[in-house]
Write an enzyme that holds these catalytic residues in place. Structure first.
Site, PDB file in Angstrom:
ATOM      1  N   SER A 115       0.826  -1.211   0.000  1.00 20.85           N
ATOM      2  CA  SER A 115       0.000   0.000   0.000  1.00 20.85           C
ATOM      3  C   SER A 115       0.857   1.258   0.000  1.00 20.85           C
ATOM      4  CB  SER A 115      -0.896   0.009   1.246  1.00 20.85           C
ATOM      5  OG  SER A 115      -1.556   1.254   1.356  1.00 20.85           O
TER       6      SER A 115
ATOM      7  N   TYR B 216      -2.413  -0.346  10.312  1.00 17.60           N
ATOM      8  CA  TYR B 216      -2.649  -0.918   8.981  1.00 17.60           C
ATOM      9  C   TYR B 216      -1.385  -0.747   8.130  1.00 17.60           C
ATOM     10  CZ  TYR B 216      -4.135  -0.940   4.074  1.00 17.60           C
ATOM     11  OH  TYR B 216      -4.217  -1.172   2.719  1.00 17.60           O
TER      12      TYR B 216
ATOM     13  N   LYS C 205     -17.744  -1.537   0.795  1.00 15.66           N
ATOM     14  CA  LYS C 205     -16.785  -0.957   1.731  1.00 15.66           C
ATOM     15  C   LYS C 205     -17.376   0.208   2.534  1.00 15.66           C
ATOM     16  CE  LYS C 205     -12.385  -0.879   0.780  1.00 15.66           C
ATOM     17  NZ  LYS C 205     -11.051  -0.697   0.152  1.00 15.66           N
TER      18      LYS C 205
HETATM   19  N1  LIG Z   1      -8.661  -0.004  -2.085  1.00 17.68           N
HETATM   20  C1  LIG Z   1      -7.563   0.712  -1.951  1.00 17.68           C
HETATM   21  O1  LIG Z   1      -7.559   1.943  -2.216  1.00 17.68           O
HETATM   22  C2  LIG Z   1      -6.275   0.071  -1.501  1.00 17.68           C
HETATM   23  C3  LIG Z   1      -5.133   0.891  -1.372  1.00 17.68           C
HETATM   24  C4  LIG Z   1      -3.951   0.291  -0.946  1.00 17.68           C
HETATM   25  C5  LIG Z   1      -3.872  -1.070  -0.684  1.00 17.68           C
HETATM   26  N2  LIG Z   1      -5.002  -1.830  -0.808  1.00 17.68           N
HETATM   27  C6  LIG Z   1      -4.888  -3.270  -0.521  1.00 17.68           C
HETATM   28  O2  LIG Z   1      -5.505  -4.010  -1.553  1.00 17.68           O
HETATM   29  C7  LIG Z   1      -6.077  -5.212  -1.037  1.00 17.68           C
HETATM   30  C8  LIG Z   1      -7.542  -5.306  -1.401  1.00 17.68           C
HETATM   31  O3  LIG Z   1      -8.228  -4.194  -0.819  1.00 17.68           O
HETATM   32  P1  LIG Z   1      -9.740  -3.863  -1.161  1.00 17.68           P
HETATM   33  O4  LIG Z   1      -9.838  -2.399  -1.349  1.00 17.68           O
HETATM   34  O5  LIG Z   1     -10.216  -4.754  -2.232  1.00 17.68           O
HETATM   35  O6  LIG Z   1     -10.440  -4.197   0.232  1.00 17.68           O
HETATM   36  P2  LIG Z   1     -11.659  -5.167   0.599  1.00 17.68           P
HETATM   37  O7  LIG Z   1     -11.872  -4.952   2.050  1.00 17.68           O
HETATM   38  O8  LIG Z   1     -12.788  -4.917  -0.310  1.00 17.68           O
HETATM   39  O9  LIG Z   1     -11.055  -6.600   0.317  1.00 17.68           O
HETATM   40  C9  LIG Z   1     -10.309  -7.350   1.226  1.00 17.68           C
HETATM   41  C10 LIG Z   1     -10.842  -8.772   1.182  1.00 17.68           C
HETATM   42  O10 LIG Z   1     -10.017  -9.607   1.999  1.00 17.68           O
HETATM   43  C11 LIG Z   1     -10.842 -10.414   2.843  1.00 17.68           C
HETATM   44  N3  LIG Z   1     -10.049 -10.701   4.039  1.00 17.68           N
HETATM   45  C12 LIG Z   1      -9.547  -9.818   4.925  1.00 17.68           C
HETATM   46  N4  LIG Z   1      -8.813 -10.456   5.845  1.00 17.68           N
HETATM   47  C13 LIG Z   1      -8.873 -11.776   5.547  1.00 17.68           C
HETATM   48  C14 LIG Z   1      -8.302 -12.949   6.113  1.00 17.68           C
HETATM   49  N5  LIG Z   1      -7.507 -12.887   7.192  1.00 17.68           N
HETATM   50  N6  LIG Z   1      -8.560 -14.130   5.545  1.00 17.68           N
HETATM   51  C15 LIG Z   1      -9.338 -14.234   4.443  1.00 17.68           C
HETATM   52  N7  LIG Z   1      -9.899 -13.157   3.846  1.00 17.68           N
HETATM   53  C16 LIG Z   1      -9.658 -11.947   4.391  1.00 17.68           C
HETATM   54  C17 LIG Z   1     -12.074  -9.563   3.091  1.00 17.68           C
HETATM   55  O11 LIG Z   1     -13.195 -10.330   3.483  1.00 17.68           O
HETATM   56  C18 LIG Z   1     -12.256  -8.895   1.732  1.00 17.68           C
HETATM   57  O12 LIG Z   1     -13.041  -9.685   0.875  1.00 17.68           O
HETATM   58  C19 LIG Z   1      -5.835  -5.177   0.468  1.00 17.68           C
HETATM   59  O13 LIG Z   1      -4.675  -5.911   0.771  1.00 17.68           O
HETATM   60  C20 LIG Z   1      -5.607  -3.696   0.741  1.00 17.68           C
HETATM   61  O14 LIG Z   1      -4.832  -3.484   1.902  1.00 17.68           O
HETATM   62  C21 LIG Z   1      -6.201  -1.291  -1.215  1.00 17.68           C
END
Ligand SMILES: NC(=O)c1ccc[n+]([C@@H]2O[C@H](COP(=O)([O-])OP(=O)(O)OC[C@H]3O[C@@H](n4cnc5c(N)ncnc54)[C@H](O)[C@@H]3O)[C@@H](O)[C@H]2O)c1
Length: 309
Positions: free
Chosen positions: A117, A140, A179
């Site tokens: 991230s 985080y 979300k």
């Molecule tokens: N959306 C953004 O702007 C952004 C920015 C930087 C990094 N990220 C990273 O990208 C990835 C996806 O993020 P997103 O925006 O799709 O979020 P999201 O919350 O929609 O998706 C995360 C998914 O992971 C699952 N999850 C979480 N912990 C878990 C575990 N221990 N075991 C099994 N499943 C688990 C959740 O149920 C969810 O479906 C994450 O790693 C997040 O940190 C996202």
């Protein structure tokens, strides 16, 4: 690619990635692991692969997947709500989840692409480059720094294995509705404007963010598999865009002319500018985002208005 594993596949980015992989590789067997802590089954409408409901940080990977091997693993699962301040929970589930996954992937040296991230850079202002020192401002971000550290350590010990991290910036696009408050600023402003309300932003709306469209994030994540070596790459649009510009783009896409409703920023410090330096991703992954923010927002609004997701 014949066998692909995606963790966090019920989430925003994971579901877009899973469905794109299914479209690109119709013959491939795709397995999604998710425990639904923040994801939603509706994001996986049309998914024809195998779903495993499990917490990646507690799963006995070797027992669960006994003889199965994968050609690639995409690791998106993470606690993503940055307002979760339980340090043990964030660190355990995010870091130990990744460690278990790496231990599982190690014997076959299955290529791993994981979600890091831009939060690892901390509360900086201006252009962020991958070689900058990490400065996590919350638990985080700390957990993501330790994903990068773990990846570096495993890759150093096994140089022939490819482990690639992507530092996503502010991602927006279809399948983020679940979300709620943690969805992108672009989606929040869209909802306000769609309801006929003036979009509320901190005075005077000139703060810039590197908003990156999820279709580009999916393309960058898949491109990362072809990285020349293990490492970490920025994944942004490379075009910082102000909140005022977001509102203008939403007005154009919605055919409205709603003025921003400015209010005082309660924070003593609020990042005035985030921007991904995309040089390394462009040079080493040949990844060039296709959607500058105005076109990404136009595409996104079209999809939202069609009611298909
Ligand atoms: N959306 C953004 O702007 C952004 C920015 C930087 C990094 N990220 C990273 O990208 C990835 C996806 O993020 P997103 O925006 O799709 O979020 P999201 O919350 O929609 O998706 C995360 C998914 O992971 C699952 N999850 C979480 N912990 C878990 C575990 N221990 N075991 C099994 N499943 C688990 C959740 O149920 C969810 O479906 C994450 O790693 C997040 O940190 C996202």
């Amino acid at each position: 690619m014949q066998r692909i594993l995606v963790t966090g596949g019920a989430g925003f980015i994971g579901s877009n990635l899973t469905l794109a992989l299914q479209e690109r590789h119709p013959q491939a067997e795709i397995t999604v692991v998710d425990d639904f802590r923040s994801g939603d089954f509706r994001n996986l409408r049309g998914f024809q692969g195998c779903f495993v409901s499990a917490d990646v940080s507690r799963l006995d990977w070797s027992a669960r997947f006994r003889d199965e091997t994968f050609d690639a693993i995409f690791h998106e699962a993470s606690i993503t709500d940055t307002t979760v301040h339980d340090q043990l929970l964030q660190a355990h589930d995010n870091i130990e989840g990744f460690r278990r996954l790496l231990e599982f992937a190690l014997p076959a040296q299955t290529p791993v692409v994981y979600a890091s991230s831009a939060a690892t850079y901390g509360i900086t202002s201006g252009v962020n480059r991958e070689d900058q020192a990490p400065a996590p401002a919350n638990i985080y971000a700390f957990s993501k720094v330790h994903l990068d550290n773990l990846a570096r350590r495993y890759a150093r010990r096994t140089p022939s294995w490819k482990i690639v991290g992507l530092r996503y910036f502010n991602v927006y696009g279809p399948r983020e509705t679940h979300k709620k408050a943690a969805a992108s600023m672009i989606y929040q402003l869209y909802l306000q404007m769609k309801a006929g309300r003036r979009p509320r932003v901190f005075r005077a709306g000139e703060q810039k963010r590197d908003f990156v469209y999820v279709k580009d994030v999916v393309a960058g994540t898949i491109a990362a598999l072809a990285a020349p070596r293990s490492g970490v790459y920025n994944c942004g649009s490379g075009h910082p865009f102000s909140f005022n510009e977001v509102i203008a783009a939403l007005n154009t896409a919605l055919g409205t002319s709603l003025e921003p409703d400015y209010f005082e920023n309660p924070y003593s410090f609020y990042q005035p500018h985030t921007e991904a330096d995309m040089t390394k991703a462009r040079n080493e992954l040949s990844f060039v985002p296709a959607y500058p923010p105005a076109s990404g927002i136009a595409d996104y609004v079209k999809i939202l208005e069609s009611g298909t997701v």
